[in-house]
Enzyme design. Structure first.
Site, PDB file in Angstrom:
ATOM      1  N   ALA A  63       0.859  -1.309   0.096  1.00  0.00           N
ATOM      2  CA  ALA A  63       0.005  -0.001  -0.162  1.00  0.00           C
ATOM      3  C   ALA A  63       0.881   1.099   0.127  1.00  0.00           C
ATOM      4  O   ALA A  63       2.009   1.120   0.529  1.00  0.00           O
ATOM      5  CB  ALA A  63      -0.912   0.064   1.168  1.00  0.00           C
ATOM      6  N   GLY A 102       0.682  -5.298   0.699  1.00  0.00           N
ATOM      7  CA  GLY A 102      -0.284  -4.871  -0.155  1.00  0.00           C
ATOM      8  C   GLY A 102      -0.079  -5.655  -1.671  1.00  0.00           C
ATOM      9  O   GLY A 102      -0.825  -6.044  -2.336  1.00  0.00           O
ATOM     10  N   GLU A 105      -0.370  -9.186  -1.294  1.00  0.00           N
ATOM     11  CA  GLU A 105      -1.813  -9.587  -1.246  1.00  0.00           C
ATOM     12  C   GLU A 105      -2.316  -9.366  -2.599  1.00  0.00           C
ATOM     13  O   GLU A 105      -3.423 -10.287  -2.856  1.00  0.00           O
ATOM     14  CB  GLU A 105      -2.517  -8.641  -0.325  1.00  0.00           C
ATOM     15  CG  GLU A 105      -1.906  -9.110   1.118  1.00  0.00           C
ATOM     16  CD  GLU A 105      -2.335  -7.876   2.120  1.00  0.00           C
ATOM     17  OE1 GLU A 105      -1.798  -6.738   2.045  1.00  0.00           O
ATOM     18  OE2 GLU A 105      -3.160  -8.214   3.168  1.00  0.00           O
ATOM     19  N   GLU A 125       4.172  -5.880   7.167  1.00  0.00           N
ATOM     20  CA  GLU A 125       3.186  -4.842   7.859  1.00  0.00           C
ATOM     21  C   GLU A 125       3.664  -4.599   9.435  1.00  0.00           C
ATOM     22  O   GLU A 125       3.505  -3.593   9.889  1.00  0.00           O
ATOM     23  CB  GLU A 125       1.787  -5.253   7.630  1.00  0.00           C
ATOM     24  CG  GLU A 125       1.352  -4.683   6.306  1.00  0.00           C
ATOM     25  CD  GLU A 125       1.498  -5.904   5.301  1.00  0.00           C
ATOM     26  OE1 GLU A 125       2.374  -6.760   5.436  1.00  0.00           O
ATOM     27  OE2 GLU A 125       0.736  -6.060   4.190  1.00  0.00           O
TER      28      GLU A 125
HETATM   29  C1  3H9 Z   1       0.562  -2.383   3.370  1.00  0.00           C
HETATM   30  O1  3H9 Z   1       0.779  -3.064   2.388  1.00  0.00           O
HETATM   31  C2  3H9 Z   1      -0.760  -2.625   4.154  1.00  0.00           C
HETATM   32  C3  3H9 Z   1      -1.574  -3.731   3.229  1.00  0.00           C
HETATM   33  O2  3H9 Z   1      -1.519  -4.961   3.898  1.00  0.00           O
HETATM   34  C4  3H9 Z   1      -3.168  -3.311   3.649  1.00  0.00           C
HETATM   35  C5  3H9 Z   1      -3.702  -2.144   2.992  1.00  0.00           C
HETATM   36  C6  3H9 Z   1      -4.978  -2.118   3.224  1.00  0.00           C
HETATM   37  N1  3H9 Z   1       4.548   3.431   0.168  1.00  0.00           N
HETATM   38  O3  3H9 Z   1      13.351   2.175   0.713  1.00  0.00           O
HETATM   39  P1  3H9 Z   1      13.788   2.936  -0.533  1.00  0.00           P
HETATM   40  C7  3H9 Z   1       9.423   5.048  -1.150  1.00  0.00           C
HETATM   41  S1  3H9 Z   1       1.657  -1.347   4.166  1.00  0.00           S
HETATM   42  C8  3H9 Z   1       5.028   4.693  -0.320  1.00  0.00           C
HETATM   43  O4  3H9 Z   1      14.911   4.065  -0.482  1.00  0.00           O
HETATM   44  P2  3H9 Z   1      14.744   0.342  -1.564  1.00  0.00           P
HETATM   45  C9  3H9 Z   1      10.453   5.377  -0.148  1.00  0.00           C
HETATM   46  O5  3H9 Z   1       9.849   6.346   1.104  1.00  0.00           O
HETATM   47  C10 3H9 Z   1       3.036  -1.526   3.292  1.00  0.00           C
HETATM   48  N2  3H9 Z   1       6.313   4.909  -0.662  1.00  0.00           N
HETATM   49  O6  3H9 Z   1      14.143   1.965  -1.609  1.00  0.00           O
HETATM   50  C11 3H9 Z   1      11.524   6.032  -0.738  1.00  0.00           C
HETATM   51  O7  3H9 Z   1      11.037   7.501  -1.119  1.00  0.00           O
HETATM   52  P3  3H9 Z   1      12.128   8.576  -1.479  1.00  0.00           P
HETATM   53  C12 3H9 Z   1       3.998  -2.842   3.351  1.00  0.00           C
HETATM   54  C13 3H9 Z   1       7.096   3.790  -0.486  1.00  0.00           C
HETATM   55  O8  3H9 Z   1      15.360  -0.063  -2.889  1.00  0.00           O
HETATM   56  C14 3H9 Z   1      11.491   5.320  -2.343  1.00  0.00           C
HETATM   57  O9  3H9 Z   1      10.179   4.724  -2.351  1.00  0.00           O
HETATM   58  N3  3H9 Z   1       5.195  -2.894   2.596  1.00  0.00           N
HETATM   59  C15 3H9 Z   1       6.730   2.541  -0.027  1.00  0.00           C
HETATM   60  O10 3H9 Z   1      15.814   0.411  -0.635  1.00  0.00           O
HETATM   61  C16 3H9 Z   1      12.587   4.248  -2.405  1.00  0.00           C
HETATM   62  O11 3H9 Z   1      12.440   3.373  -1.181  1.00  0.00           O
HETATM   63  C17 3H9 Z   1       6.314  -2.122   2.904  1.00  0.00           C
HETATM   64  O12 3H9 Z   1       6.337  -1.864   4.158  1.00  0.00           O
HETATM   65  C18 3H9 Z   1       5.516   2.329   0.221  1.00  0.00           C
HETATM   66  N4  3H9 Z   1       4.901   0.965   0.252  1.00  0.00           N
HETATM   67  O13 3H9 Z   1      13.951  -0.415  -0.873  1.00  0.00           O
HETATM   68  C19 3H9 Z   1       7.321  -2.133   2.083  1.00  0.00           C
HETATM   69  N5  3H9 Z   1       8.031   1.865   0.059  1.00  0.00           N
HETATM   70  O14 3H9 Z   1      13.080   8.240  -2.384  1.00  0.00           O
HETATM   71  C20 3H9 Z   1       8.161  -0.897   2.503  1.00  0.00           C
HETATM   72  C21 3H9 Z   1       8.791   2.523  -0.660  1.00  0.00           C
HETATM   73  O15 3H9 Z   1      11.232   9.745  -1.513  1.00  0.00           O
HETATM   74  N6  3H9 Z   1       9.095  -0.595   1.577  1.00  0.00           N
HETATM   75  N7  3H9 Z   1       8.468   3.784  -0.760  1.00  0.00           N
HETATM   76  O16 3H9 Z   1      12.899   8.593   0.076  1.00  0.00           O
HETATM   77  C22 3H9 Z   1      10.310  -1.066   1.439  1.00  0.00           C
HETATM   78  O17 3H9 Z   1      10.717  -2.056   2.245  1.00  0.00           O
HETATM   79  C23 3H9 Z   1      11.607  -0.821   0.811  1.00  0.00           C
HETATM   80  O18 3H9 Z   1      11.157   0.517   0.284  1.00  0.00           O
HETATM   81  C24 3H9 Z   1      11.580  -1.500  -0.514  1.00  0.00           C
HETATM   82  C25 3H9 Z   1      12.747  -0.979  -1.655  1.00  0.00           C
HETATM   83  C26 3H9 Z   1      12.408  -2.908  -0.163  1.00  0.00           C
HETATM   84  C27 3H9 Z   1      10.446  -1.731  -1.364  1.00  0.00           C
END
Ligand code: 3H9
Length: 702
Positions: A63, A102, A105, A125
């Site tokens: 998400a 998500g 999912e 999450e």
């Molecule tokens: C969810 O899914 C809830 C659902 O179950 C239910 C819903 C109803 N959203 O980390 P990076 C941005 S909860 C928005 O430096 P990497 C991040 O802020 C979610 N933005 O890159 C950054 O922005 P900026 C569950 C996001 O290659 C840029 O992307 N998912 C999101 O080192 C690059 O990120 C997670 O918890 C997001 N979801 O790592 C995953 N994700 O450049 C969270 C990233 O402006 N994300 N951004 O600073 C991660 O673990 C890592 O970002 C990922 C990439 C491994 C994906």
């Protein structure tokens, strides 16, 4: 609206590609694109199946977390997912890269899944104080069983594609072009009659888990141990219990929605999402642009092979960077290198490393007693004891041998970087790289910029932090930098409070209850009470000049109670144990000291103990911000959580202060100023200004 979904026809297959760089979160435009693409495909008689994939390095990162704090536009995720699940044309997820939260999912709503071997999948999450709220807690147990689903969701850790296939989360691992593999899979399904397979309808696996309450008892025990004080794990367990025991999918989904809403409203969720963005924010330095040229760090030199130097060396070895470590004395060098080897051997005993991995890492380590051998290093870090004169002399020696362009760094925890830089003819190359003990374990790297440090050296050091799997925070060069400067008030207050009426055990318990891994007196015992005591003796300090807050510790040292190392300090440590027991003898010493100092003891309640220990961090934090030592409040939060054990679920001291209400914090600080006086309780002008304007620390960042 943010993000889009590209739609194209490949013969009788509709290919939908999510495009929302850099990591394809499910932002409003993506949800709209999914809804539109699906309607189009369902309405087109030519389309027999749909393939869903992601552009770039991710399938879907989950998400869009940035939408959690505001109103979001576009269709809801649940509606999109229900439409996908209900589709009578088969949907194949071609998981090209990261499928988190998500994102996974969404893939579980598809009827089939193929994955690239390099693509990680996960439901992280829980790390954000949430649970998989788009059907993950209901679909995953139906696919892989409650036990494995609980492990997977409660850990939040990703697994690689092949492991996901082994667990049964995906149907096929495909090498090469993942889109082609997804289309080929879709064609196979079409050829077999175009059947859809909905996980919601699979009931055999969860039925087999019914009447096995022990699964949930074990999950509760393990999460209570691993995730102390976390709210989300219990919510997750209740959802998976519902998937197993309620049986009806829609009823289970309703429970998931209710639990998700509870998590969303919980302060821990706000704090943990603050931490997620803060970790990324601290990497951004306003006057050091992202495209600043960085130096290549292929070899490191470390001066000193004691606790810090050895730990720092391990940080480099762990990521494959060769290290030359220097001690002037061969015996000390052998001892230090022996400790590194022993630390690795312990990892082998615990099954966390193989003997071959240890050999590889030790093969990258060279010991030397000669400065000349540091001449090829791209970064040289001194990790000798904290004395500015000795450090200045060391920098002269480093500069004489270091190659042009090398970074010259100090691991000092608070001494003047500019003084060290001035000892060299290349102050632009000098920077502080403050690792925290144990350096190979603690995540924080405090990077300290001197007056003349070049932008390239700053950018390289910040990037080096990431490479070493640390979180790097930039600090200005002022005594104690960010971390130790704030800490002074915390430890001094703890010392004062026990003289005024609390026991060390009450103070420690209050802070443990707050979520710190240990209280200040447990910390003193761990570090060793004798360090300060010896330093005071060596400096010839008269007993009457010893700060009152150090008097009890010094008395304990006179009794050879140095802390854990002598099995006695503020606590008694039974043979071989690190869990200390309270000692009435120590309480007596504390009371005697109060009497000698003419301090009348009184009862101090836990609320006062907590505020008097933590509010100095906030007040000093505000000063550090005003002086520009820390760039943003989140730099202080990240420092305290990763370097000082401040509980993650609070979001760090500055975020926590906002949650307490800055006006309440200021009122208490003023109250303590009236009672106790002293600079420590003088309200920081920034704090007063924010309260007067009705603002928060967070407002300084937006
Ligand atoms: C969810 O899914 C809830 C659902 O179950 C239910 C819903 C109803 N959203 O980390 P990076 C941005 S909860 C928005 O430096 P990497 C991040 O802020 C979610 N933005 O890159 C950054 O922005 P900026 C569950 C996001 O290659 C840029 O992307 N998912 C999101 O080192 C690059 O990120 C997670 O918890 C997001 N979801 O790592 C995953 N994700 O450049 C969270 C990233 O402006 N994300 N951004 O600073 C991660 O673990 C890592 O970002 C990922 C990439 C491994 C994906």
């Amino acid at each position: 609206m943010k993000g889009t979904v590209h739609y194209e026809l490949r013969d009788n297959v509709a290919l939908m590609t999510i495009d929302n760089p850099p990591v394809n979160p499910l932002s409003s435009g993506v949800r709209q694109g999914l809804a539109d693409g699906l309607s189009k495909a369902l309405a087109d008689d030519q389309v027999a199946a749909i393939v869903l994939t992601g552009a770039g390095r991710a399938f879907i990162a989950g998400a869009d977390i940035s939408e959690f704090s505001g109103k979001s536009e576009g269709p809801g995720l649940q509606d999109c997912l229900k439409a996908m699940d209900d589709s009578d044309k088969p949907i194949v997820a071609a998981i090209n890269g990261t499928a988190f939260g998500g994102g996974l999912e969404v893939a579980l709503c598809c009827h089939y899944r193929v994955i690239a071997p390099t693509a990680p999948v996960g439901l992280p999450e829980v790390k954000l104080g949430l649970l998989p709220g788009a059907g993950g807690t209901q679909r995953l147990p139906r696919l892989i069983g409650a036990e494995k689903a609980l492990d997977f969701i409660l850990s939040g850790d990703p697994i690689p594609g092949p492991k996901a296939a082994e667990l049964g989360i995906v149907d096929e691992v495909a090498d090469g072009d993942i889109v082609a593999a997804g289309i080929a899979y879709a064609q196979k399904v079409i050829a077999d009659g175009g059947k859809v397979r909905r996980i919601r309808d699979e009931s055999a696996v969860v039925a087999a888990d019914r009447d096995r309450p022990e699964l949930f008892d074990a999950a509760r025990k393990s999460s209570a141990r691993r995730m102390r004080k976390r709210f989300a794990p219990e919510m997750i367990i209740q959802c998976v219990e519902a998937a197993v025991n309620v049986g009806d999918f829609d009823a289970g989904m309703k429970i998931e929605q209710e639990c998700f809403a509870k998590c969303m409203q919980h302060p821990q969720r706000q704090a943990l999402i603050h931490m997620f963005f803060a970790e990324r924010e601290v990497a951004k330095i306003p006057d050091v642009p992202r495209d600043t040229p960085v130096l290549n760090i292929e070899q490191a030199g470390v001066i000193g092979c004691g606790t810090m130097g050895g730990g720092i060396s391990m940080c480099f070895l762990n990521v494959g960077i060769p290290v030359t470590v220097l001690e002037l004395d061969q015996e000390a060098l052998d001892r230090g290198m022996g400790v590194i080897k022993r630390n690795y051997d312990i990892q082998v005993q615990r099954g966390r490393m193989t003997a071959e991995e240890v050999d590889t890492r030790m093969g990258l380590l060279t010991g030397t007693t000669s400065y000349e051998d540091l001449g090829t290093a791209d970064v040289v870090i001194e990790a000798i004891y904290e004395n500015i004169d000795v450090k200045v002399e060391t920098f002269k020696r480093i500069e004489a041998v270091a190659k042009p362009g090398a970074i010259l760094a100090s691991n000092t925890s608070g001494l003047d970087i500019d003084k060290m830089a001035a000892a060299t003819s290349r102050p632009e190359a000098v920077i502080g790289l403050h690792f925290f003990s144990p350096a190979n374990v603690m995540r924080l790297l405090e990077v300290v910029r001197g007056e003349k440090t070049s932008k390239s050296v700053i950018a390289t050091s910040m990037q080096l932090g990431k490479k070493l799997n640390k979180v790097a925070v930039l600090s200005g060069n002022a005594p104690g930098f960010i971390g130790n400067r704030l800490l002074g008030g915390y430890t001094r207050q703890a010392g004062e409070i026990i003289l005024q009426g609390a026991t060390p055990y009450q103070v420690d318990n209050v802070l443990l209850k707050f979520g710190m891994p240990m209280g200040p007196f447990q910390m003193n015992d761990l570090v060793g009470l004798d360090l300060g005591w010896r330093a005071r003796k060596l400096s010839g300090m008269k007993p009457e000049d010893v700060p009152i807050t150090a008097r009890v510790a010094d008395k304990l040292c006179e009794l050879e109670r140095f802390g854990q190392k002598t099995s006695r300090g503020f606590y008694i440590y039974p043979e071989g144990s690190r869990a200390g027991q309270a000692d009435p003898e120590v309480v007596k010493i504390v009371e005697e000291t109060s009497a000698e100092l003419g301090i009348e003891r009184r009862e101090i309640d836990d609320d006062e103990v907590l505020k008097r220990c933590l509010y100095p961090l906030i007040n000093e934090g505000a000063r550090v911000l005003e002086e520009g030592i820390a760039i943003r409040p989140c730099d202080i939060d990240i420092t305290y959580i990763n370097g000082y054990g401040f509980p993650e679920v609070t979001g760090g001291p500055m975020f926590w202060a906002d949650q307490q209400g800055l006006e309440n914090v200021l009122a208490d600080i003023k109250r303590f100023q009236e009672i106790y006086g002293g600079d420590i309780w003088k309200p920081a002008p920034l704090l007063e200004k924010l309260v007067a304007q009705g603002k928060t620390f967070a407002s300084l960042q937006s």
